[in-house]
Design a protein around this motif. Structure first.
Motif, PDB file in Angstrom:
ATOM      1  N   MET A 194      23.338 -24.222  22.746  1.00 28.95           N
ATOM      2  CA  MET A 194      22.353 -24.990  23.524  1.00 28.95           C
ATOM      3  C   MET A 194      22.976 -25.596  24.772  1.00 28.95           C
ATOM      4  O   MET A 194      22.350 -25.649  25.830  1.00 28.95           O
ATOM      5  CB  MET A 194      21.722 -26.069  22.651  1.00 28.95           C
ATOM      6  N   PHE A 197      23.653 -22.402  27.213  1.00 24.09           N
ATOM      7  CA  PHE A 197      22.577 -21.541  27.702  1.00 24.09           C
ATOM      8  C   PHE A 197      21.237 -22.256  27.880  1.00 24.09           C
ATOM      9  O   PHE A 197      20.388 -21.779  28.615  1.00 24.09           O
ATOM     10  CB  PHE A 197      22.428 -20.324  26.794  1.00 24.09           C
ATOM     11  N   GLU A 198      21.059 -23.392  27.224  1.00 22.56           N
ATOM     12  CA  GLU A 198      19.825 -24.139  27.472  1.00 22.56           C
ATOM     13  C   GLU A 198      20.045 -25.170  28.569  1.00 22.56           C
ATOM     14  O   GLU A 198      19.200 -25.356  29.436  1.00 22.56           O
ATOM     15  CB  GLU A 198      19.343 -24.846  26.199  1.00 22.56           C
ATOM     16  N   MET A 199      21.168 -25.858  28.519  1.00 20.64           N
ATOM     17  CA  MET A 199      21.400 -26.912  29.513  1.00 20.64           C
ATOM     18  C   MET A 199      22.163 -26.404  30.725  1.00 20.64           C
ATOM     19  O   MET A 199      21.747 -26.597  31.853  1.00 20.64           O
ATOM     20  CB  MET A 199      22.163 -28.070  28.890  1.00 20.64           C
ATOM     21  N   ASN A 201      23.069 -23.298  31.665  1.00 12.84           N
ATOM     22  CA  ASN A 201      22.692 -22.042  32.315  1.00 12.84           C
ATOM     23  C   ASN A 201      23.937 -21.273  32.750  1.00 12.84           C
ATOM     24  O   ASN A 201      24.022 -20.782  33.882  1.00 12.84           O
ATOM     25  CB  ASN A 201      21.791 -22.356  33.515  1.00 12.84           C
ATOM     26  N   ARG A 203      26.510 -18.515  33.503  1.00 10.27           N
ATOM     27  CA  ARG A 203      26.283 -17.124  33.908  1.00 10.27           C
ATOM     28  C   ARG A 203      27.602 -16.373  34.088  1.00 10.27           C
ATOM     29  O   ARG A 203      28.663 -16.984  34.194  1.00 10.27           O
ATOM     30  CB  ARG A 203      25.475 -17.100  35.209  1.00 10.27           C
ATOM     31  N   CYS A 340      24.428 -34.106  32.024  1.00  6.94           N
ATOM     32  CA  CYS A 340      23.555 -33.962  30.872  1.00  6.94           C
ATOM     33  C   CYS A 340      24.193 -34.626  29.659  1.00  6.94           C
ATOM     34  O   CYS A 340      25.410 -34.773  29.586  1.00  6.94           O
ATOM     35  CB  CYS A 340      23.344 -32.499  30.511  1.00  6.94           C
ATOM     36  N   GLY A 341      23.357 -35.012  28.728  1.00  3.81           N
ATOM     37  CA  GLY A 341      23.846 -35.462  27.439  1.00  3.81           C
ATOM     38  C   GLY A 341      23.284 -34.546  26.375  1.00  3.81           C
ATOM     39  O   GLY A 341      22.117 -34.145  26.448  1.00  3.81           O
ATOM     40  N   PHE A 342      24.120 -34.204  25.396  1.00  2.00           N
ATOM     41  CA  PHE A 342      23.602 -33.378  24.307  1.00  2.00           C
ATOM     42  C   PHE A 342      24.074 -33.931  22.975  1.00  2.00           C
ATOM     43  O   PHE A 342      25.252 -34.259  22.800  1.00  2.00           O
ATOM     44  CB  PHE A 342      24.060 -31.916  24.434  1.00  2.00           C
ATOM     45  N   LEU A 347      18.103 -34.283  18.437  1.00  3.67           N
ATOM     46  CA  LEU A 347      17.149 -33.286  18.917  1.00  3.67           C
ATOM     47  C   LEU A 347      16.126 -32.991  17.837  1.00  3.67           C
ATOM     48  O   LEU A 347      16.490 -32.584  16.737  1.00  3.67           O
ATOM     49  CB  LEU A 347      17.898 -32.004  19.314  1.00  3.67           C
ATOM     50  N   LEU A 352      12.818 -24.947  18.781  1.00  5.75           N
ATOM     51  CA  LEU A 352      13.979 -24.533  19.563  1.00  5.75           C
ATOM     52  C   LEU A 352      15.189 -24.306  18.663  1.00  5.75           C
ATOM     53  O   LEU A 352      15.932 -23.333  18.832  1.00  5.75           O
ATOM     54  CB  LEU A 352      14.297 -25.604  20.618  1.00  5.75           C
TER      55      LEU A 352
END
Lengths: 448, 448
Positions: A194, A197-199, A201, A203, A340-342, A347, A352
């Motif tokens: 997460m 690839f979710e936050m 991105n 590549r 960001c914070g995860f 969650l 998701l």
């Protein structure tokens, strides 16, 4: 996970007044679990472990099972094995799982010190992930059968021999997956996937820094980075682990104990990094932010710097808090960066989580990811397991096994450990834990 | 853009001591541009506009061209047309562009008030984007030819009839693209694209809020959202613009003047939004953050709330600053959210900008995006152009034309405007600007 209620398995109904804790400590001062589990559950019913049988057997109070219980905040000795009486009963939508392996996470160390607010107050059974076999089905469960091998994700209370959990929090294990691998998967790989690839991105061709690159999340991140072309992975770990993490895909291992990792990274990548994952907090977050290139992303997902010794350390907490990274949006605009914070625990997006877990299981089947098991410990060795993680001696996941340790002839169970489940427990621990490094202050990262 | 130096076209070498400013204001107090352009440029050389000819003609001091000059911070009257003498000379790697159309941006309004630090102190020629035809090539320019139609991206100084700019900051215009469209493209579409796809990682089926949905960035965002399946676009704009932005792709237009947009959004999307783009700042950023769903992304890309009246408003600035959004990483972890800042002006990643601009031009050729021109104004009407944007009367881009306004028989050039270049200037302005709404306090968004 749709909330605390749904995610927490039933508390046991009764606690035996005895313990098989190998330390032999009396359980004085520990309340019965009947006092600690409001609202009171209905009396446990018997669960005949015959596939397909209806759950209308008489109450089987004689059924007992082992569970780990955090009896109060503090050191390793606060987590004890207790024997519970009365089989957990899967309610509507739940399944009963016979647990084969459990994952140990950094949050469990925080929880023991009273630093993890998602864990209810002691006495409580910790444990956010496990694997096992479905032993019985509650009503209205579809898509699961008795005998299914599953991995389980929860908020707490999974460190016990049997657990009743919502079927929606179980995932079918691929055939080739071991129970240890399955227990190592949910928290670390969901967190890694997460964030990447979710936050962030992430590549192809980008660069990333991951701290504690030999830890559970670090290894998951490194493996997931390999699913893209040409990602440059910077990873901090002590020198003894560099060979292993290099083989795993870390492009530039950095020994944070002997070098300033930020300086090292700037030498190699003067323009900065696309992504920095920060599980440390405090002053390391400031370093992380400064290492980002424009359009880069910082994800803070922990505050490991709060944890130094076995017990809550107010000075370390104060330092981490004092140095906590705070930013205003004007400054962010001026530098074109993302912060960001995860935290998987906070969650509550079931959809998701389920979608992502299925992606991960598919990646496992394709051979693109594979949890690395560092070591396995029986429930009664949980203190040793925690110490191993706390002192950063692990490379990969530390696993707990509910089944009692079998004593072998001539062995003293309290002093020696035997290989389990095909994995060597605490492999090489003695060599790696050098004198002095286990001291409370030494364990702390030098740069903080 | 690799820096201020590279991006800023040459300052003119000389300023005529006359003006064709239709307001007829004397230029007293305005220094010659030779005083304002350190380091002194080499004397301008003549540029024969014959393709392929070498740039060795004698100095052509008699060449004059019109430029807009910010003469000091303040109201609309601070931007004046001046006539410069001496043709700009394309240095090595530069091209000379005969400008056909220029884009007006919100940052230009901020710059006029002294609120945009990337614009050098007055006197200075503003302008960050334009389009035109290449008239001459400096040495070592490849990939560009005299006669090429190009759009140009810069940091400032593009509002003049001819500019010398690095060839790397020019992009070949597709055949079907008008000069007005080309001038409307760079800032708004680069900003929109990078926010949506570099920072926010917008995906099919997600939801987004864009403020000022009828503005240049708002329309670019809306169009780019249509390149994905099933994106729900919430857009704030005054009611009179709702029909137009709905046709453009805004799923839920919201009149921020009569309703609390956050309440409206929560009614429709109680779980929150995946992406919020915030060009407003201040208390609106707090609302934006609260509207995010877990794993959602907030991108702040402006502080429009700072701007109320024509001149710098200390109270509005103080309020915006006081309410500026500040966050610490612990809180971000607890809510699983991302906060980003974006400002194209501070982004110095030439490679990323070039790559993205080429993607946008390809999307234009495919018919997936098309700048909407609100209105065109001649240089001498720049005050009207700024007023139109300031008072939020535009739907789409406001364009400035270097060519002098041709007076028609029986018309008074200072009071009426005629359609230009196929676009109607300030179409319907009179109807839209209702009494009272142009007042300094009324123009400000009601919720601040």
């Amino acid at each position: 996970m749709s909330g605390e209620e749904a995610a927490a398995p039933q508390q046991p109904d009764q606690t035996e007044e005895r313990t098989d804790d190998p330390t032999g400590e009396p359980l004085s001062g520990v309340p019965k679990s009947s006092e600690i589990s409001p609202p009171a559950e209905e009396p446990a019913e018997a669960l005949e472990a015959h596939p397909g049988e209806a759950l209308d057997a008489p109450v089987e109070d004689e059924f007992t099972y082992r569970a780990l219980v955090l009896t109060g905040y503090g050191g390793y000795d606060k987590v004890k094995v207790q024997v519970k009486r009365g089989k957990p009963h899967p309610k509507s939508g739940e399944v009963l799982v016979r647990v084969k392996a459990c994952g140990l996470n950094f949050a469990d160390l925080l929880g023991r010190q009273g630093l993890y607010e998602l864990l209810p107050a002691p006495p409580v059974t910790p444990g956010m992930e496990c694997s096992g076999v479905i032993e019985a089905l509650g009503e209205e469960v579809t898509g699961r059968q008795v005998g299914d091998r599953v991995l389980v994700l929860g908020r707490h209370s999974l460190w016990q021999e049997v657990v009743a959990v919502p079927a929606s929090q179980t995932f079918l294990m691929p055939e080739s997956m071991s129970f240890e691998e399955a227990a190592a998967m949910p928290i670390n790989y969901l967190t890694a996937y997460m964030m990447l690839f979710e936050m962030a991105n992430l590549r192809a061709g980008q660069s990333i820094l991951v701290h504690m690159a030999a830890g559970g999340v670090g290894i998951a991140v490194t493996q997931l980075c390999q699913t893209l072309e040409g990602v440059t992975v910077f990873g901090t770990a002590s020198a003894s682990k560099h060979e292993t993490i290099s083989q795993g895909g870390v492009t530039h291992p950095i020994d944070y104990r002997t070098r300033d990792y930020a300086e090292e990274i700037r030498k190699i990548s003067p323009t900065g990094l696309d992504v920095v994952l920060d599980p440390l907090g405090g002053s390391d977050t400031h370093k992380a932010f400064s290492l980002l290139k424009p359009m880069g992303t910082l994800i803070v997902f922990g505050a490991a710097n709060c944890v130094t010794g076995q017990k809550k350390n107010l000075l370390a907490m104060a330092k981490t808090w004092y140095n906590q990274f705070t930013i205003n949006t004007l400054r962010l605009m001026h530098v074109n960066k993302a912060v960001c914070g995860f935290h998987l625990g906070y969650l509550e997006d079931d959809e998701l989580i389920t979608k992502t877990m299925n992606v991960l299981l598919e990646l496992y089947v394709q051979g693109k990811i594979k949890p690395r098991i560092d070591s396995t410990y029986h429930f009664e060795q949980v203190g040793d397991a925690m110490r191993r993680m706390h002192e950063r001696n692990n490379i990969g996941k530390v696993i707990l096994l509910p089944e009692p340790k079998m004593e072998k002839e001539g062995e003293n169970s309290e002093e020696k450990a035997s290989p389990e489940s095909g994995e060597t427990k605490a492999k090489g621990e003695e060599e790696e834990v050098k004198k002095g490094e286990t001291d409370q202050e030494e364990v702390k990262r030098e740069e903080n």
